[in-house]
Scaffold this motif. Structure first.
Motif, PDB file in Angstrom:
ATOM      1  N   ILE A   4       5.747   1.404  20.196  1.00 13.46           N
ATOM      2  CA  ILE A   4       4.825   0.912  21.234  1.00 13.46           C
ATOM      3  C   ILE A   4       5.510  -0.179  22.055  1.00 13.46           C
ATOM      4  O   ILE A   4       6.029  -1.154  21.493  1.00 13.46           O
ATOM      5  N   PHE A   5       5.516   0.002  23.367  1.00 12.27           N
ATOM      6  CA  PHE A   5       6.144  -0.982  24.242  1.00 12.27           C
ATOM      7  C   PHE A   5       5.190  -1.457  25.324  1.00 12.27           C
ATOM      8  O   PHE A   5       4.509  -0.648  25.960  1.00 12.27           O
ATOM      9  N   CYS A   6       5.177  -2.773  25.520  1.00 10.12           N
ATOM     10  CA  CYS A   6       4.444  -3.368  26.636  1.00 10.12           C
ATOM     11  C   CYS A   6       5.387  -3.523  27.807  1.00 10.12           C
ATOM     12  O   CYS A   6       6.526  -3.948  27.620  1.00 10.12           O
ATOM     13  N   ILE A   7       4.909  -3.207  28.991  1.00  6.97           N
ATOM     14  CA  ILE A   7       5.667  -3.512  30.194  1.00  6.97           C
ATOM     15  C   ILE A   7       4.988  -4.741  30.780  1.00  6.97           C
ATOM     16  O   ILE A   7       3.848  -4.675  31.255  1.00  6.97           O
ATOM     17  N   ALA A   8       5.654  -5.881  30.675  1.00  7.94           N
ATOM     18  CA  ALA A   8       4.977  -7.138  31.009  1.00  7.94           C
ATOM     19  C   ALA A   8       5.860  -8.069  31.823  1.00  7.94           C
ATOM     20  O   ALA A   8       7.098  -8.062  31.713  1.00  7.94           O
ATOM     21  N   THR A  18       5.090   0.603  38.357  1.00  3.57           N
ATOM     22  CA  THR A  18       6.087   1.605  38.743  1.00  3.57           C
ATOM     23  C   THR A  18       6.975   1.944  37.550  1.00  3.57           C
ATOM     24  O   THR A  18       7.282   3.113  37.294  1.00  3.57           O
ATOM     25  N   THR A  19       7.371   0.931  36.807  1.00  5.13           N
ATOM     26  CA  THR A  19       8.200   1.146  35.618  1.00  5.13           C
ATOM     27  C   THR A  19       7.432   1.937  34.563  1.00  5.13           C
ATOM     28  O   THR A  19       7.962   2.890  33.978  1.00  5.13           O
ATOM     29  N   THR A  20       6.174   1.564  34.329  1.00  8.06           N
ATOM     30  CA  THR A  20       5.397   2.225  33.278  1.00  8.06           C
ATOM     31  C   THR A  20       5.243   3.717  33.548  1.00  8.06           C
ATOM     32  O   THR A  20       5.545   4.554  32.685  1.00  8.06           O
ATOM     33  N   VAL A  21       4.788   4.075  34.752  1.00  7.00           N
ATOM     34  CA  VAL A  21       4.497   5.498  35.009  1.00  7.00           C
ATOM     35  C   VAL A  21       5.783   6.320  35.121  1.00  7.00           C
ATOM     36  O   VAL A  21       5.826   7.476  34.673  1.00  7.00           O
ATOM     37  N   ASN A  22       6.822   5.717  35.678  1.00  7.36           N
ATOM     38  CA  ASN A  22       8.072   6.486  35.818  1.00  7.36           C
ATOM     39  C   ASN A  22       8.829   6.600  34.507  1.00  7.36           C
ATOM     40  O   ASN A  22       9.465   7.627  34.241  1.00  7.36           O
ATOM     41  N   LEU A  23       8.742   5.573  33.678  1.00  7.40           N
ATOM     42  CA  LEU A  23       9.349   5.690  32.347  1.00  7.40           C
ATOM     43  C   LEU A  23       8.582   6.727  31.532  1.00  7.40           C
ATOM     44  O   LEU A  23       9.188   7.557  30.841  1.00  7.40           O
ATOM     45  N   ALA A  24       7.250   6.710  31.640  1.00  8.59           N
ATOM     46  CA  ALA A  24       6.421   7.698  30.929  1.00  8.59           C
ATOM     47  C   ALA A  24       6.822   9.110  31.363  1.00  8.59           C
ATOM     48  O   ALA A  24       7.053   9.995  30.527  1.00  8.59           O
ATOM     49  N   ALA A  25       6.932   9.311  32.668  1.00  6.54           N
ATOM     50  CA  ALA A  25       7.284  10.644  33.181  1.00  6.54           C
ATOM     51  C   ALA A  25       8.711  11.017  32.791  1.00  6.54           C
ATOM     52  O   ALA A  25       8.996  12.180  32.471  1.00  6.54           O
ATOM     53  N   VAL A  34       4.315  11.213  24.946  1.00  8.23           N
ATOM     54  CA  VAL A  34       4.039   9.876  25.486  1.00  8.23           C
ATOM     55  C   VAL A  34       2.543   9.646  25.720  1.00  8.23           C
ATOM     56  O   VAL A  34       1.846  10.517  26.253  1.00  8.23           O
ATOM     57  N   LEU A  35       2.088   8.461  25.329  1.00  8.88           N
ATOM     58  CA  LEU A  35       0.757   7.983  25.716  1.00  8.88           C
ATOM     59  C   LEU A  35       0.953   6.763  26.608  1.00  8.88           C
ATOM     60  O   LEU A  35       1.639   5.816  26.231  1.00  8.88           O
ATOM     61  N   MET A  36       0.368   6.784  27.803  1.00  8.89           N
ATOM     62  CA  MET A  36       0.426   5.644  28.706  1.00  8.89           C
ATOM     63  C   MET A  36      -0.933   4.946  28.664  1.00  8.89           C
ATOM     64  O   MET A  36      -1.968   5.582  28.871  1.00  8.89           O
ATOM     65  N   VAL A  37      -0.913   3.657  28.342  1.00  4.11           N
ATOM     66  CA  VAL A  37      -2.154   2.874  28.283  1.00  4.11           C
ATOM     67  C   VAL A  37      -2.188   1.915  29.462  1.00  4.11           C
ATOM     68  O   VAL A  37      -1.275   1.104  29.636  1.00  4.11           O
ATOM     69  N   PHE A 121       6.278   7.741  21.975  1.00  3.33           N
ATOM     70  CA  PHE A 121       6.225   6.484  22.717  1.00  3.33           C
ATOM     71  C   PHE A 121       4.808   6.181  23.188  1.00  3.33           C
ATOM     72  O   PHE A 121       4.123   7.074  23.697  1.00  3.33           O
ATOM     73  N   VAL A 122       4.402   4.926  23.037  1.00  2.00           N
ATOM     74  CA  VAL A 122       3.195   4.441  23.701  1.00  2.00           C
ATOM     75  C   VAL A 122       3.651   3.343  24.659  1.00  2.00           C
ATOM     76  O   VAL A 122       4.334   2.403  24.245  1.00  2.00           O
ATOM     77  N   LEU A 123       3.330   3.499  25.931  1.00  3.01           N
ATOM     78  CA  LEU A 123       3.723   2.506  26.943  1.00  3.01           C
ATOM     79  C   LEU A 123       2.465   1.832  27.479  1.00  3.01           C
ATOM     80  O   LEU A 123       1.519   2.513  27.888  1.00  3.01           O
TER      81      LEU A 123
END
Ligand code: ADP
Ligand code: MG
Length: 256
Positions: A4-8, A18-25, A34-37, A121-123
């Motif tokens: 599990i990673f926080c983008i903070a 932008t980082t969260t959704v593109n890393l998820a994709a 992948v789960l994007m929260v 991965f959970v982002l």
């Protein structure tokens, strides 16, 4: 078991979403589950993953208030190839509603425990503040990814974030570490950016990711189509950089 990673980053507009959704994709593209929260009431990461924040039956708000499980509230984004636990304005109220409850900073961690076997991965996309929402993200995470622009005050801003992460580490979450600093919106023609980038490397060493995300207009255009750049225009330089970053993350967590 999912990592599990926080983008903070407590600054707004630095490229967290932008980082969260593109890393998820990017991770989905290289075969990761992948789960994007989305933990930001603005719901930009939700919309940017092709999920309409106004039409969601259940969201991360319901999960934090324990009226729904993650499995019930998450939806699969067909176009993006990952699951989305979305957010909308309702989430802003959670801040106040959580004040009264027990273990309020551990709500997300507890909820995610049930789905860890379903993902690699959970982002978690954090809001630009140190709120109860961000704290829930930091308590749930194994690590923090910090997107940053190589600007004059970048290092100064980092000090606050590093101190916060140290406090959470000491008091609430012994697993928490900064996984790395990601240089985003980078323009190598700007001498100052190159200098700040060098300073970052000198100061943080291998905590600075090898991958650099360039400033690329396709990444900025993609959200208006409800897609991450990686899906909207896979050939764009910025998209290719995010896929390279996804591969770097997969390599790094193998070594964690
Ligand atoms: P945050 O979530 O930290 O507030 P965003 O990810 O929403 O930041 O990014 C802020 C703005 O910068 C958005 O308009 C986004 O489209 C744009 N942006 C982010 N990364 C890039 C990039 N690499 N190149 C060009 N524009 C970018
Ligand atoms: Mg954002």
């Amino acid at each position: 078991m999912a990592k599990i990673f926080c983008i903070a980053n407590q600054k707004g507009g630095v490229g967290k979403t932008t980082t969260t959704v593109n890393l998820a994709a990017g991770l989905a593209k290289v075969g990761q589950r992948v789960l994007m929260v989305d933990l930001d009431p603005q719901g930009n990461a939700t919309m940017g993953s092709g999920v309409d924040k106004r039409q969601m039956a259940l969201s991360v708000y319901d999960v934090l208030l324990e009226s729904a499980s993650v499995a019930e509230a998450a939806v699969y984004s067909e176009k993006c190839g990952y699951h989305v636990l979305g957010a909308n304005r309702e989430l802003a109220g959670a801040e106040v509603e959580l004040v009264e409850v027990e273990r309020r900073e551990k709500r997300l961690k507890t909820a995610l425990a049930d789905v860890l076997d379903s993902y690699d991965f959970v982002l978690i996309d954090c809001p630009p503040s140190l709120s109860m929402l961000t704290l829930n993200g930091l308590c749930a995470a194994h690590g923090v990814i910090v997107p940053m622009q190589c600007e004059y005050f970048a290092l100064e801003g980092l000090t606050d974030l590093v101190n916060t992460i140290k406090q959470v580490h000491a008091n609430l979450n012994k697993d928490l570490a900064i996984i790395g600093l990601l240089r985003v919106m980078f323009d190598p023609r700007i001498t100052l950016q190159q200098q700040v980038s060098d300073q970052l490397k000198a100061h943080f060493g291998d905590k600075v990711f090898d991958t650099v995300i360039p400033r690329n207009v396709r990444l900025a255009e993609a959200p208006s189509y409800g897609l991450p750049g990686v899906v909207f225009d896979p050939a764009a330089r910025g998209s290719q950089a995010f896929v390279a970053f996804a591969k770097e993350m997969v390599d790094r967590i193998d070594k964690l």
